[in-house]
Design an enzyme around this catalytic site. Sequence first.
Site, PDB file in Angstrom:
ATOM      1  N   ARG A  82       0.819  -1.221   0.000  1.00 48.07           N
ATOM      2  CA  ARG A  82       0.000   0.000   0.000  1.00 48.07           C
ATOM      3  C   ARG A  82       0.850   1.267   0.000  1.00 48.07           C
ATOM      4  O   ARG A  82       0.422   2.306  -0.512  1.00 48.07           O
ATOM      5  CB  ARG A  82      -0.955  -0.003   1.203  1.00 48.07           C
ATOM      6  CG  ARG A  82      -2.061   1.073   1.136  1.00 48.07           C
ATOM      7  CD  ARG A  82      -3.084   0.886   2.241  1.00 48.07           C
ATOM      8  NE  ARG A  82      -4.231   1.767   2.088  1.00 48.07           N
ATOM      9  CZ  ARG A  82      -4.536   2.752   2.921  1.00 48.07           C
ATOM     10  NH1 ARG A  82      -3.755   3.008   3.964  1.00 48.07           N
ATOM     11  NH2 ARG A  82      -5.617   3.493   2.721  1.00 48.07           N
TER      12      ARG A  82
ATOM     13  N   ILE B 215      -7.778   7.362  -1.169  1.00 45.89           N
ATOM     14  CA  ILE B 215      -7.574   5.917  -1.218  1.00 45.89           C
ATOM     15  C   ILE B 215      -8.410   5.349  -0.074  1.00 45.89           C
ATOM     16  O   ILE B 215      -8.342   5.833   1.055  1.00 45.89           O
ATOM     17  CB  ILE B 215      -6.076   5.549  -1.083  1.00 45.89           C
ATOM     18  CG1 ILE B 215      -5.879   4.024  -1.076  1.00 45.89           C
ATOM     19  CG2 ILE B 215      -5.442   6.186   0.145  1.00 45.89           C
ATOM     20  CD1 ILE B 215      -4.402   3.610  -1.097  1.00 45.89           C
ATOM     21  N   SER B 216      -9.244   4.369  -0.378  1.00 48.38           N
ATOM     22  CA  SER B 216     -10.171   3.830   0.624  1.00 48.38           C
ATOM     23  C   SER B 216      -9.426   3.180   1.785  1.00 48.38           C
ATOM     24  O   SER B 216      -8.296   2.705   1.640  1.00 48.38           O
ATOM     25  CB  SER B 216     -11.102   2.795  -0.012  1.00 48.38           C
ATOM     26  OG  SER B 216     -11.964   3.397  -0.946  1.00 48.38           O
ATOM     27  N   ALA B 217     -10.078   3.150   2.937  1.00 51.74           N
ATOM     28  CA  ALA B 217      -9.520   2.457   4.102  1.00 51.74           C
ATOM     29  C   ALA B 217      -9.339   0.975   3.768  1.00 51.74           C
ATOM     30  O   ALA B 217     -10.190   0.378   3.096  1.00 51.74           O
ATOM     31  CB  ALA B 217     -10.453   2.610   5.295  1.00 51.74           C
ATOM     32  N   PRO B 218      -8.248   0.362   4.214  1.00 52.49           N
ATOM     33  CA  PRO B 218      -8.009  -1.052   3.905  1.00 52.49           C
ATOM     34  C   PRO B 218      -9.169  -1.980   4.260  1.00 52.49           C
ATOM     35  O   PRO B 218      -9.487  -2.895   3.498  1.00 52.49           O
ATOM     36  CB  PRO B 218      -6.755  -1.379   4.724  1.00 52.49           C
ATOM     37  CG  PRO B 218      -6.015  -0.081   4.787  1.00 52.49           C
ATOM     38  CD  PRO B 218      -7.095   0.965   4.909  1.00 52.49           C
TER      39      PRO B 218
END
Length: 210
Positions: free
Chosen positions: A27, A53-56
């Site tokens: 990431r 960027i979306s949360a994992p």
Amino acid sequence: MRKERLIESLRNYVSERVVEAMSRVPRELFVPEELRPMAYEDRPLPIGHGQTISAPHMVAMMCDLLDLREGMKVLEVGGGCGYHAAVMAELVGPSGHVYSVERIPELVEMARRNLERARYRNVSMILGDGTLGYSEQAPYDRISVAASAPDIPEPLKEQLRPGGRMVIPVGSYSQDLLVVTKNHDIRVERAMGVIFVPLIGKYGFKDSFW
């Protein structure tokens, strides 16, 4: 948060197969350089141009809901920095392919650089209106939408293969993550409440509601 701790926490949400795919994606190569120390915090991070960027955990849950398999052809709407596409590329393997549509030219170039640096060759970044899908490679086994639409765009329904599945957030300030299954008809189930940036385009919002 260290990568190992993040990956361990994801086991509370998703299948081991998705956890393993997430563990293989670096990431830190997909976030702006100044944010790399925060790459493995479980939260969205800004990538420029009003996008994130979306949360994992959200990437993991969407991949789990999609039930991605080896060899599948996937359409992603809202490619951003390429991170979500990389996770899906891990899940579909070298015999599968991810076609990712992004409307912001600078993000398309960023994603291409990130994916090349991380050595993902089974992802194609396309500049365009994601609400129109990408008819050149349709139909798709799976469709993943990473921005919230006012309703499910008709072109995406049309480009989903019979037996296929789509995961899409719908709504403005209050959003639902929907799982759409296409057989002889379209079946829609609500998975959870979410917060995503708006999906801009012909079949999306005309402008940001933030």
